[in-house]
Structures are given as structure tokens and as C-alpha cells.
Design a protein around this motif. Structure first.
Motif, PDB file in Angstrom:
ATOM      1  N   ARG A  24       0.827  -1.202   0.000  1.00  0.00           N
ATOM      2  CA  ARG A  24       0.000   0.000   0.000  1.00  0.00           C
ATOM      3  C   ARG A  24       0.867   1.260   0.000  1.00  0.00           C
ATOM      4  O   ARG A  24       0.560   2.229  -0.697  1.00  0.00           O
ATOM      5  N   VAL A  25       1.925   1.265   0.769  1.00  0.00           N
ATOM      6  CA  VAL A  25       2.824   2.419   0.793  1.00  0.00           C
ATOM      7  C   VAL A  25       3.403   2.663  -0.604  1.00  0.00           C
ATOM      8  O   VAL A  25       3.430   3.798  -1.101  1.00  0.00           O
ATOM      9  N   ILE A  26       3.844   1.585  -1.253  1.00  0.00           N
ATOM     10  CA  ILE A  26       4.444   1.721  -2.583  1.00  0.00           C
ATOM     11  C   ILE A  26       3.392   2.096  -3.617  1.00  0.00           C
ATOM     12  O   ILE A  26       3.676   2.867  -4.544  1.00  0.00           O
ATOM     13  N   SER A  27       2.178   1.589  -3.485  1.00  0.00           N
ATOM     14  CA  SER A  27       1.135   1.857  -4.483  1.00  0.00           C
ATOM     15  C   SER A  27       0.780   3.339  -4.550  1.00  0.00           C
ATOM     16  O   SER A  27       0.348   3.823  -5.604  1.00  0.00           O
ATOM     17  N   ILE A 155      -0.421  10.665   1.813  1.00  0.00           N
ATOM     18  CA  ILE A 155      -1.276   9.537   2.186  1.00  0.00           C
ATOM     19  C   ILE A 155      -0.408   8.317   2.498  1.00  0.00           C
ATOM     20  O   ILE A 155      -0.636   7.599   3.484  1.00  0.00           O
ATOM     21  N   SER A 156       0.590   8.091   1.667  1.00  0.00           N
ATOM     22  CA  SER A 156       1.514   6.979   1.882  1.00  0.00           C
ATOM     23  C   SER A 156       2.241   7.122   3.217  1.00  0.00           C
ATOM     24  O   SER A 156       2.406   6.141   3.953  1.00  0.00           O
ATOM     25  N   ALA A 157       2.665   8.343   3.549  1.00  0.00           N
ATOM     26  CA  ALA A 157       3.370   8.590   4.815  1.00  0.00           C
ATOM     27  C   ALA A 157       2.460   8.340   6.014  1.00  0.00           C
ATOM     28  O   ALA A 157       2.879   7.743   7.012  1.00  0.00           O
ATOM     29  N   ILE A 158       1.215   8.789   5.917  1.00  0.00           N
ATOM     30  CA  ILE A 158       0.262   8.584   7.011  1.00  0.00           C
ATOM     31  C   ILE A 158      -0.010   7.098   7.210  1.00  0.00           C
ATOM     32  O   ILE A 158      -0.067   6.604   8.344  1.00  0.00           O
TER      33      ILE A 158
END
Length: 314
Positions: A24-27, A155-158
Motif C-alpha cells: 500500500r505504501v508503494i502503491s 497519504i503513503s506517509a500517514i
């Protein structure tokens, strides 16, 4: 117990990335995931420093830790059934883990810390071996910069912060105000950052965001010699260890916050049947993957609302 808790926290910070958090982080951030990891770690440290979230209710303790156990068991059973035991019933896959978990939780708490010490050594050996074996396959050509918005990076950081810090809040206690908790969290988050960068550098951001277990796929490149192959099946145990220690930490938190310690012997089997049902219906796994950030956010919000003191006393 500060040192022992921080040892558990190393595993807990990493556990929810397997199968869900990492992809999810990478996406969202793709090749900018390193920025998300840095920002997410800063957010996580800030939350750990600012908020004093402790269990105030036995019911809430059982409820929230049960949510994390369900998520963790679904990840663990699905990973093993996908990569190892494709024909075995899901219940039989989860049953040995739950039996070992119950045996561990019915012992004194010191047993959990001693086992985690041994597993930490094995985990680090696997991690270091995998890192040096995979480094030669890393290529900067996979870091071609695409059009990724600042919103997606945030969003990825959160989400990185949610996956890494939520288990810590559920298992921490009033004795864990030492600065070492931040050091352990940063080290653990750093190791996840390295894994994310290896996944992108070896598979590329597009493949890493599509496949469910990119951390396992990159391990297929690991070998000792041309005669010794498929060693990824051993090295990948470090992911299983992460999830199992998180299961033990949440189970231990339930046991320590209820009057009747035997309650854990009822809770774990019930959760096993729930996760078995979910794993037998793939649509539930997809829903968990899609809505896991909201589940973790809900856990933190309920925990926050149940607290009387929200700021550390200085």
C-alpha cells in the motif's frame, strides 16, 4: 520491563507491513516511497512522544487487541497458504500458531521476552543475510520518476505511520516512557524503509504495488550457491516471526488487562475461527487490504477517546 518491551516493539512495528502495509505504501508513492518512509517515521515518533494512550477499560482492551490479532492472523494464514501450503485447509494452518500462542501466554511473561530475544537474533541474521544477498540485484533504473502527487506521498506517509505505530500503542504501558522506545521505533522503521527500497529497486514500483507479497518475491533472488536454491523459504521466516510476536504481544496485553487470565484461552480460538472464515472467502481479504488504514485509524481513535490523559506528564 522497558528493555523487554522495546524488544517486542521492534517486531510489532514491522508486522503489519507484510502483505498489506508495504504494497500500500508503494502503491501510493511509488519511487518516492523513501520520502513517505521518512515522513511516516517522523509522524510516528511525534505520535509516540505526544500521546499517552493506555488501556483504561478491559472491554476496550480485548476489543482493540482482538482487531489487531484478526488482521495479523489473516495476513499470516494467507501468506502461508499462498506461498507454502496451497492445498492445506486454512484452519489447519492457523491452528499450530494458536496452540503455540496459547502455550506461551499461559506461561509467565518473562518467557515471552526470552523467546523474543532468541527470535530477534534469528530475525536480524536473516535480515542482514537477505540485504547483502539482494544488494547486487538493486538497480537505480527502477527509480524513474513518474508523476506522483504530493497528496499521494502524504497519504503513503500517514499509512506508514499507522501500520508501524498502532501496535505500539496497544501494547505499551506506563513504564515505557524511556527514550529508547523512540530509538527502537526508528531502527525498526529504518529496516522497513530498506526493504521497501529493495522491493522497488529489484521489482520496480509498479510490480511491487500490484503483487501482494513483494517482500517474499525479492527473496527468491537469494541463494548461497547455484546448488543451494529456494533459501527464501528460510529467510522469509523473519516475516512470520514479526507477525507471531505481534500476536503474542496483543494476547499478552489482553491477559494483563483482564481480571480472569483464562479469558485469553477463549478469545484466541474464537479469533482463529473468525480469521479462518475470512481467509476462506477472498473478498474479505480484499476488503481488509482496502480498508485496513481505516481499521487502524479507528483503533487509535477509540483508544484516544478512552483515555483521560492524552499528553505525557513532563
Amino acid at each position: 520491563m522497558k528493555k523487554e518491551f522495546n524488544m517486542l516493539n521492534y517486531f510489532n512495528t514491522r508486522a503489519l507491513f507484510m502483505g498489506i502495509g508495504l504494497s500500500r505504501v508503494i502503491s501510493y508513492a511509488h519511487e518516492y516511497s523513501y520520502i513517505s518512509v521518512i515522513l511516516g517515521t517522523i509522524i510516528g515518533v511525534f505520535l509516540l512522544y505526544l500521546l499517552k494512550l493506555e488501556m483504561k477499560s478491559s472491554f476496550i482492551n480485548v476489543l482493540l487487541n482482538s482487531c489487531i490479532i484478526i488482521v495479523s492472523l489473516v495476513i499470516l494464514i494467507n501468506m502461508i497458504s499462498t506461498m507454502y501450503l496451497t492445498k492445506m485447509p486454512k484452519l489447519l494452518i492457523g491452528l499450530p500458531f494458536c496452540l503455540v500462542l496459547l502455550y506461551l501466554l499461559n506461561k509467565k511473561e518473562i518467557v515471552l521476552y526470552r523467546i523474543s530475544s532468541i527470535l530477534l537474533f534469528f530475525n536480524l541474521v536473516c535480515y542482514i543475510f537477505a540485504f547483502f544477498s539482494l544488494a547486487r540485484y538493486f538497480t537505480l533504473d527502477n527509480f524513474y520518476f513518474t508523476d506522483v502527487s504530493i497528496k499521494s506521498i502524504l497519504i503513503s506517509a500517514i499509512e506508514f505511520a499507522l501500520y508501524s505505530v498502532t501496535p505500539t500503542f496497544l501494547t505499551r504501558n506506563s513504564e515505557t516512557k524511556d527514550i529508547s522506545i523512540y530509538k527502537t521505533y526508528i531502527v525498526s522503521a529504518f529496516t522497513m524503509g530498506i526493504i521497501i527500497m529493495l522491493a522497488i529497486g529489484i521489482l520496480g514500483s509498479n510490480v511491487s504495488s500490484i503483487v501482494r507479497y513483494p517482500e517474499y518475491l525479492i527473496l527468491k533472488e537469494v541463494s548461497l550457491t547455484t546448488a543451494i536454491q529456494n533459501i527464501e523459504n528460510i529467510v522469509s521466516y523473519m516475516w512470520i516471526i514479526d507477525v507471531f510476536i505481534l500476536l503474542a504481544s496483543c494476547g499478552n496485553s489482553i491477559k494483563n488487562n483482564v481480571k480472569n487470565k483464562w479469558v485469553i484461552n477463549i478469545v484466541i480460538p474464537i479469533l482463529l475461527f473468525i480469521t479462518t472464515y475470512m481467509n476462506n472467502h477472498y473478498e474479505f481479504i480484499l476488503l481488509l487490504y482496502r480498508y485496513s488504514p481505516f481499521i487502524l485509524s479507528g483503533v487509535l481513535i477509540v483508544l484516544w477517546l478512552s483515555n483521560k490523559k492524552l499528553i505525557f506528564e513532563r
